[in-house]
Design a protein around this motif. Structure first.
Motif, PDB file in Angstrom:
ATOM      1  N   ARG A   7       0.151   8.867  -0.937  1.00  0.00           N
ATOM      2  CA  ARG A   7       0.978   7.661  -0.797  1.00  0.00           C
ATOM      3  C   ARG A   7       2.491   7.804  -0.326  1.00  0.00           C
ATOM      4  O   ARG A   7       2.530   8.634  -1.506  1.00  0.00           O
ATOM      5  CB  ARG A   7       1.275   6.596  -1.927  1.00  0.00           C
ATOM      6  CG  ARG A   7      -1.192   5.721  -1.520  1.00  0.00           C
ATOM      7  CD  ARG A   7      -1.096   5.204  -2.675  1.00  0.00           C
ATOM      8  NE  ARG A   7      -2.141   4.162  -2.372  1.00  0.00           N
ATOM      9  CZ  ARG A   7      -2.858   3.888  -2.225  1.00  0.00           C
ATOM     10  NH1 ARG A   7      -2.611   3.238  -0.195  1.00  0.00           N
ATOM     11  NH2 ARG A   7      -4.317   3.395  -2.011  1.00  0.00           N
ATOM     12  N   THR A   8       3.277   8.105   0.579  1.00  0.00           N
ATOM     13  CA  THR A   8       4.779   7.870   0.491  1.00  0.00           C
ATOM     14  C   THR A   8       4.953   7.402   0.791  1.00  0.00           C
ATOM     15  O   THR A   8       5.173   6.469   1.619  1.00  0.00           O
ATOM     16  CB  THR A   8       4.385   9.707   1.271  1.00  0.00           C
ATOM     17  OG1 THR A   8       3.381  10.061   0.929  1.00  0.00           O
ATOM     18  CG2 THR A   8       5.821  10.110   1.126  1.00  0.00           C
ATOM     19  N   GLU A   9       6.016   7.364  -0.327  1.00  0.00           N
ATOM     20  CA  GLU A   9       7.456   5.919   0.051  1.00  0.00           C
ATOM     21  C   GLU A   9       8.623   6.692   0.813  1.00  0.00           C
ATOM     22  O   GLU A   9       8.744   7.177   0.158  1.00  0.00           O
ATOM     23  CB  GLU A   9       8.076   4.982  -1.442  1.00  0.00           C
ATOM     24  CG  GLU A   9       6.649   4.686  -2.136  1.00  0.00           C
ATOM     25  CD  GLU A   9       7.071   3.719  -3.083  1.00  0.00           C
ATOM     26  OE1 GLU A   9       8.283   3.071  -3.172  1.00  0.00           O
ATOM     27  OE2 GLU A   9       6.290   3.319  -3.943  1.00  0.00           O
ATOM     28  N   LYS A  11      12.029   4.941   2.622  1.00  0.00           N
ATOM     29  CA  LYS A  11      13.697   4.367   3.262  1.00  0.00           C
ATOM     30  C   LYS A  11      13.801   4.209   4.297  1.00  0.00           C
ATOM     31  O   LYS A  11      14.895   5.002   4.766  1.00  0.00           O
ATOM     32  CB  LYS A  11      14.587   4.753   2.106  1.00  0.00           C
ATOM     33  CG  LYS A  11      13.559   4.636   0.208  1.00  0.00           C
ATOM     34  CD  LYS A  11      15.730   4.537  -0.476  1.00  0.00           C
ATOM     35  CE  LYS A  11      15.206   4.161  -2.064  1.00  0.00           C
ATOM     36  NZ  LYS A  11      13.982   5.271  -2.691  1.00  0.00           N
ATOM     37  N   LEU A 100       6.646  -1.655   2.881  1.00  0.00           N
ATOM     38  CA  LEU A 100       7.416  -1.652   1.512  1.00  0.00           C
ATOM     39  C   LEU A 100       8.775  -1.750   1.042  1.00  0.00           C
ATOM     40  O   LEU A 100       9.679  -1.133   1.376  1.00  0.00           O
ATOM     41  CB  LEU A 100       6.873  -0.860   0.698  1.00  0.00           C
ATOM     42  CG  LEU A 100       6.873  -0.920  -0.547  1.00  0.00           C
ATOM     43  CD1 LEU A 100       5.811  -1.588  -1.261  1.00  0.00           C
ATOM     44  CD2 LEU A 100       6.519   1.107  -0.476  1.00  0.00           C
ATOM     45  N   ASN A 101       9.116  -3.041   0.707  1.00  0.00           N
ATOM     46  CA  ASN A 101      10.437  -3.025  -0.134  1.00  0.00           C
ATOM     47  C   ASN A 101      11.844  -2.593   0.972  1.00  0.00           C
ATOM     48  O   ASN A 101      12.565  -1.882   0.805  1.00  0.00           O
ATOM     49  CB  ASN A 101      10.412  -2.523  -1.082  1.00  0.00           C
ATOM     50  CG  ASN A 101       9.906  -2.998  -2.655  1.00  0.00           C
ATOM     51  OD1 ASN A 101       9.403  -4.023  -1.976  1.00  0.00           O
ATOM     52  ND2 ASN A 101       9.198  -2.284  -3.370  1.00  0.00           N
ATOM     53  N   THR A 104       8.742   2.249   4.080  1.00  0.00           N
ATOM     54  CA  THR A 104       7.705   2.222   4.776  1.00  0.00           C
ATOM     55  C   THR A 104       6.921   2.627   3.752  1.00  0.00           C
ATOM     56  O   THR A 104       6.961   3.774   2.754  1.00  0.00           O
ATOM     57  CB  THR A 104       7.230   3.500   6.524  1.00  0.00           C
ATOM     58  OG1 THR A 104       8.744   2.564   7.123  1.00  0.00           O
ATOM     59  CG2 THR A 104       6.192   3.453   6.589  1.00  0.00           C
ATOM     60  N   LEU A 105       5.881   2.117   3.321  1.00  0.00           N
ATOM     61  CA  LEU A 105       4.434   3.066   2.741  1.00  0.00           C
ATOM     62  C   LEU A 105       3.629   3.559   3.626  1.00  0.00           C
ATOM     63  O   LEU A 105       2.962   3.468   4.693  1.00  0.00           O
ATOM     64  CB  LEU A 105       4.294   2.572   1.782  1.00  0.00           C
ATOM     65  CG  LEU A 105       2.163   2.745   1.557  1.00  0.00           C
ATOM     66  CD1 LEU A 105       2.674   3.548   0.403  1.00  0.00           C
ATOM     67  CD2 LEU A 105       2.097   1.539   0.483  1.00  0.00           C
ATOM     68  N   LYS A 144       9.801  12.522   5.035  1.00  0.00           N
ATOM     69  CA  LYS A 144      10.087  11.003   4.052  1.00  0.00           C
ATOM     70  C   LYS A 144      11.818  11.897   4.480  1.00  0.00           C
ATOM     71  O   LYS A 144      12.760  11.096   4.521  1.00  0.00           O
ATOM     72  CB  LYS A 144       9.600  11.966   2.646  1.00  0.00           C
ATOM     73  CG  LYS A 144      10.576  10.934   1.877  1.00  0.00           C
ATOM     74  CD  LYS A 144      10.307  10.941   0.366  1.00  0.00           C
ATOM     75  CE  LYS A 144      10.977  10.549  -0.736  1.00  0.00           C
ATOM     76  NZ  LYS A 144      11.300   9.068  -0.946  1.00  0.00           N
TER      77      LYS A 144
END
Length: 158
Positions: A7-9, A11, A100-101, A104-105, A144
């Motif tokens: 899982r990679t968050e 922005k 996500l916030n 992207t997740l 990312k």
């Protein structure tokens, strides 16, 4: 069958993350250390449904070819690629993208079977799962890095 889950968050907008994840050219950057090259099929740009790419790379000191094909595609939420020919007995790599916030997740599921029966299972435990996790983690780090900066514009049009 071993499964790697990452899982990679990120922005950035999920459309940008989705498209970077299917960029042949960005994949080349993330695998420079294996001297990976796209040698057949879709060799640059964005890969899409029913398209395939053949990669040539050096792993464990040996040059190998691997062909994968996009078998499922729902932009910008999900796509999957599956091995057509290569060193694994089989693999399927699912790429999921969710908001996500404000970013992207990105979630990867990489399921694979090693060849050579019990010897393949031993290789999974000793080094292969860790090796594949490191390759996928580096790929995600590059996605990312490019998505969160202006670098994504080198590969995608707005």
């Amino acid at each position: 069958m071993p499964r790697i889950e990452l899982r990679t968050e990120i922005k950035a907008d999920k459309r940008i993350v989705f498209d970077l994840s299917r960029s042949i050219d960005l994949h080349k950057i993330s695998t420079e250390h294996t001297n990976e090259k796209a040698i057949a099929g879709k060799t640059s740009g964005l890969i899409g449904m029913d398209e395939s790419v053949t990669w040539r790379a050096k792993h464990f000191g040996i040059y190998q070819n691997l062909t994968s094909r996009i078998t499922e595609f729902d932009r910008p939420k999900y796509f999957a690629d599956e091995m057509v020919k290569g060193a694994f007995k089989e693999f399927k790599h699912e790429h999921h993208f969710a908001e996500l916030n404000g970013g992207t997740l990105m979630t990867d599921f990489f399921d694979y079977k090693s060849p050579f029966g019990i010897l393949g299972k031993l290789a999974d435990e000793l080094f292969l799962k860790r090796y594949m996790t490191e390759l996928l983690t580096e790929r995600n780090r590059i996605v990312k890095e490019f998505a969160e900066s202006e670098k994504w514009k080198k590969f995608l049009t707005e």
